[in-house]
Design a protein around this motif. Structure first.
Motif, PDB file in Angstrom:
ATOM      1  N   MET A   1       0.661  -1.214   0.136  1.00  0.00           N
ATOM      2  CA  MET A   1       0.204  -0.025  -0.100  1.00  0.00           C
ATOM      3  C   MET A   1       0.902   1.087   0.158  1.00  0.00           C
ATOM      4  SD  MET A   1      -3.125  -1.036   2.422  1.00  0.00           S
ATOM      5  CE  MET A   1      -2.213  -1.806   3.816  1.00  0.00           C
ATOM      6  N   ASP A   2       0.296   2.210  -0.649  1.00  0.00           N
ATOM      7  CA  ASP A   2       1.237   3.442  -0.713  1.00  0.00           C
ATOM      8  C   ASP A   2       0.985   4.441   0.508  1.00  0.00           C
ATOM      9  OD1 ASP A   2       1.465   6.414  -1.361  1.00  0.00           O
ATOM     10  OD2 ASP A   2       1.623   5.892  -3.506  1.00  0.00           O
ATOM     11  N   TRP A   3       2.129   4.487   1.130  1.00  0.00           N
ATOM     12  CA  TRP A   3       2.304   5.165   2.558  1.00  0.00           C
ATOM     13  C   TRP A   3       1.645   6.450   2.386  1.00  0.00           C
ATOM     14  CZ3 TRP A   3       3.678   3.181   7.220  1.00  0.00           C
ATOM     15  CH2 TRP A   3       4.112   2.171   7.130  1.00  0.00           C
ATOM     16  N   ASP A   4       1.766   7.428   1.132  1.00  0.00           N
ATOM     17  CA  ASP A   4       1.065   8.729   1.005  1.00  0.00           C
ATOM     18  C   ASP A   4      -0.400   8.604   1.203  1.00  0.00           C
ATOM     19  OD1 ASP A   4       1.575  11.390   1.190  1.00  0.00           O
ATOM     20  OD2 ASP A   4       0.778  11.283  -1.122  1.00  0.00           O
ATOM     21  N   LYS A   5      -0.875   7.460   0.494  1.00  0.00           N
ATOM     22  CA  LYS A   5      -2.406   7.454   0.469  1.00  0.00           C
ATOM     23  C   LYS A   5      -3.056   7.132   1.723  1.00  0.00           C
ATOM     24  CE  LYS A   5      -2.946   6.341  -4.387  1.00  0.00           C
ATOM     25  NZ  LYS A   5      -1.593   6.563  -4.896  1.00  0.00           N
ATOM     26  N   ARG A   7      -1.685   7.880   4.576  1.00  0.00           N
ATOM     27  CA  ARG A   7      -1.599   9.030   5.302  1.00  0.00           C
ATOM     28  C   ARG A   7      -2.718  10.047   5.169  1.00  0.00           C
ATOM     29  NH1 ARG A   7       0.166  14.218   4.537  1.00  0.00           N
ATOM     30  NH2 ARG A   7       0.975  13.871   2.492  1.00  0.00           N
ATOM     31  N   ILE A   8      -3.340  10.125   4.006  1.00  0.00           N
ATOM     32  CA  ILE A   8      -4.434  10.940   3.660  1.00  0.00           C
ATOM     33  C   ILE A   8      -5.709  10.172   4.099  1.00  0.00           C
ATOM     34  CG2 ILE A   8      -5.751  11.721   1.748  1.00  0.00           C
ATOM     35  CD1 ILE A   8      -3.157  12.222   0.034  1.00  0.00           C
ATOM     36  N   PHE A   9      -5.722   8.827   3.892  1.00  0.00           N
ATOM     37  CA  PHE A   9      -6.990   8.110   4.320  1.00  0.00           C
ATOM     38  C   PHE A   9      -7.093   8.361   5.809  1.00  0.00           C
ATOM     39  CE2 PHE A   9      -7.913   4.358   6.815  1.00  0.00           C
ATOM     40  CZ  PHE A   9      -9.248   4.301   6.526  1.00  0.00           C
ATOM     41  N   LEU A  64      -8.953  -0.663   8.577  1.00  0.00           N
ATOM     42  CA  LEU A  64      -7.797   0.129   8.103  1.00  0.00           C
ATOM     43  C   LEU A  64      -7.338   1.287   9.030  1.00  0.00           C
ATOM     44  CD1 LEU A  64      -5.590   0.331   6.018  1.00  0.00           C
ATOM     45  CD2 LEU A  64      -7.071   1.724   4.525  1.00  0.00           C
ATOM     46  N   PHE A  65      -8.501   1.804   9.537  1.00  0.00           N
ATOM     47  CA  PHE A  65      -8.353   2.968  10.362  1.00  0.00           C
ATOM     48  C   PHE A  65      -7.570   2.419  11.590  1.00  0.00           C
ATOM     49  CE2 PHE A  65     -10.222   6.477  13.354  1.00  0.00           C
ATOM     50  CZ  PHE A  65      -9.129   7.310  12.976  1.00  0.00           C
ATOM     51  N   ASP A  66      -8.139   1.196  12.230  1.00  0.00           N
ATOM     52  CA  ASP A  66      -7.285   0.775  13.562  1.00  0.00           C
ATOM     53  C   ASP A  66      -5.788   0.566  13.181  1.00  0.00           C
ATOM     54  OD1 ASP A  66      -9.724   0.892  14.723  1.00  0.00           O
ATOM     55  OD2 ASP A  66     -10.171  -1.417  14.498  1.00  0.00           O
ATOM     56  N   ALA A  67      -5.413   0.229  12.057  1.00  0.00           N
ATOM     57  CA  ALA A  67      -4.204  -0.005  11.572  1.00  0.00           C
ATOM     58  C   ALA A  67      -3.440   1.341  11.512  1.00  0.00           C
ATOM     59  CB  ALA A  67      -3.974  -0.858  10.473  1.00  0.00           C
ATOM     60  N   THR A  68      -3.913   2.215  10.861  1.00  0.00           N
ATOM     61  CA  THR A  68      -3.125   3.485  10.544  1.00  0.00           C
ATOM     62  C   THR A  68      -3.158   4.209  11.925  1.00  0.00           C
ATOM     63  OG1 THR A  68      -5.430   4.653   9.877  1.00  0.00           O
ATOM     64  CG2 THR A  68      -3.977   3.721   8.232  1.00  0.00           C
ATOM     65  N   ARG A  69      -4.210   4.188  12.821  1.00  0.00           N
ATOM     66  CA  ARG A  69      -4.154   4.791  14.022  1.00  0.00           C
ATOM     67  C   ARG A  69      -2.802   4.394  14.984  1.00  0.00           C
ATOM     68  NH1 ARG A  69      -9.624   5.352  16.145  1.00  0.00           N
ATOM     69  NH2 ARG A  69      -9.564   3.082  16.068  1.00  0.00           N
ATOM     70  N   ALA A  70      -2.859   3.000  15.068  1.00  0.00           N
ATOM     71  CA  ALA A  70      -1.585   2.145  15.579  1.00  0.00           C
ATOM     72  C   ALA A  70      -0.277   2.581  15.041  1.00  0.00           C
ATOM     73  CB  ALA A  70      -1.878   0.824  15.580  1.00  0.00           C
ATOM     74  N   MET A  71      -0.189   2.848  13.691  1.00  0.00           N
ATOM     75  CA  MET A  71       1.013   3.335  12.990  1.00  0.00           C
ATOM     76  C   MET A  71       1.344   4.866  13.529  1.00  0.00           C
ATOM     77  SD  MET A  71       0.334   1.846   9.169  1.00  0.00           S
ATOM     78  CE  MET A  71       1.149   2.899   8.584  1.00  0.00           C
TER      79      MET A  71
END
Length: 301
Positions: A1-5, A7-9, A64-71
């Motif tokens: 997955m694109d890191w920039d995308k 971040r925007i998500f 996906l939000f759970d994953a990006t929040r942890a990141m």
């Protein structure tokens, strides 16, 4: 997955609005929308339910939000640790040096470093092979010659000579040689000239063997040579830096010695501002200064 995308998500999911996320990211609403749609297409999943009052995460979007929040939390923690690292010393430091220097000089002094910096983790790699510092096989090296690799910061620490030592018990039993020719009457404990070691040590051993030494014990590192010498097996070829910690050893044939071997500390240019590197460098330099003072005092006494 694109890191920039991602971040925007994450910004959109957190704000619940394309417009508000755009304000945070300094992007237009249309640019944010395009990136979110591109991410959905790449995942083949719908991440938001879109309605007039804003955006609501779908089940897949929640995952996906759970994953990006942890990141995001881990990145924030890492950022804080990086800021803190300007004042604190922690984490792993990979140090490479020779087996002899690492076991006989460096390792016995490390308790002082750990006492001051208990969160520092040193990975001590002892081998004669020169590791590639620019390729990050190690973070810092102490070597018995000036490193030739490019893009390294290097500092000369001291010079070492290979000398002859024996235990008092061995000399009481077998006598002390007065001339180099008399070395033939004793057992010589040394590294095999063909084994990996500094050239000065190998050259001295080769020279001594020309005197028809009656018996030898060869070991592939100086730690083994030292153990044999302190257990009264013979006269050993050893580096002079160990005399600080083994003052009972007797130097034999004071006129016989190798040429000077320079000792260098080196690390990659890119680690110039590393707190771990600077702490270790300063520690070694302070120990070298203390070593020199003690040797000077012993010489005067």
């Amino acid at each position: 997955m694109d890191w920039d995308k991602l971040r925007i998500f994450h910004a959109v999911a957190d704000a619940g609005s394309l417009t508000h996320a755009g304000d945070v990211l300094h992007l237009s609403q249309s640019a944010v929308s395009r990136q979110v749609r591109a991410l959905e297409e790449s995942l083949n999943a719908t991440l938001f339910h879109r309605h007039a009052r804003g955006l609501i995460l779908t089940e897949q979007g929640e995952l996906l939000f759970d994953a990006t929040r942890a990141m995001a939390k881990r990145l924030e923690a890492a950022e804080a640790r990086i800021r803190d690292s300007e004042e604190e010393v922690f984490g792993q430091l990979r140090v490479t040096t020779t087996t002899g220097f690492g076991t006989l000089w460096l390792a016995p002094r490390l308790p002082k470093l750990y006492e001051k910096y208990p969160d520092l983790n040193i990975d001590l790699m002892l081998e004669e092979r020169v590791l590639d510092l620019p390729m990050r096989e190690a973070d810092v090296a102490i070597r018995m010659k000036e490193p030739s690799q490019a893009d390294l910061i290097r500092k000369r620490l001291m010079a070492v000579r290979m000398l002859l030592y024996a235990s008092p018990e061995y000399l009481d039993r077998h006598g002390t040689p007065e001339t180099i020719e008399q070395i033939a009457e004793h057992r010589l404990v040394c590294q095999n000239p063909a084994s990996a070691q500094v050239g000065a040590g190998a050259n001295l051993v080769q020279h001594l063997l020309t005197y028809d030494v009656r018996a030898t014990l060869t070991v592939n590192n100086y730690f083994g040579v030292l153990q044999a010498v302190i257990n009264h097996l013979g006269i050993g070829v050893l580096p002079d830096y160990l005399l600080q910690d083994f003052p009972n050893l007797v130097r034999v044939l004071p006129d016989v010695q190798s040429i000077e071997v320079p000792v260098f500390l080196a690390y990659p240019e890119e680690l110039r501002h590393s707190k771990r590197i600077s702490t270790f460098r300063d520690f070694v330099q302070d120990e070298i200064i203390a070593y020199r003072k003690q040797m000077k005092n012993q010489a005067l006494s």
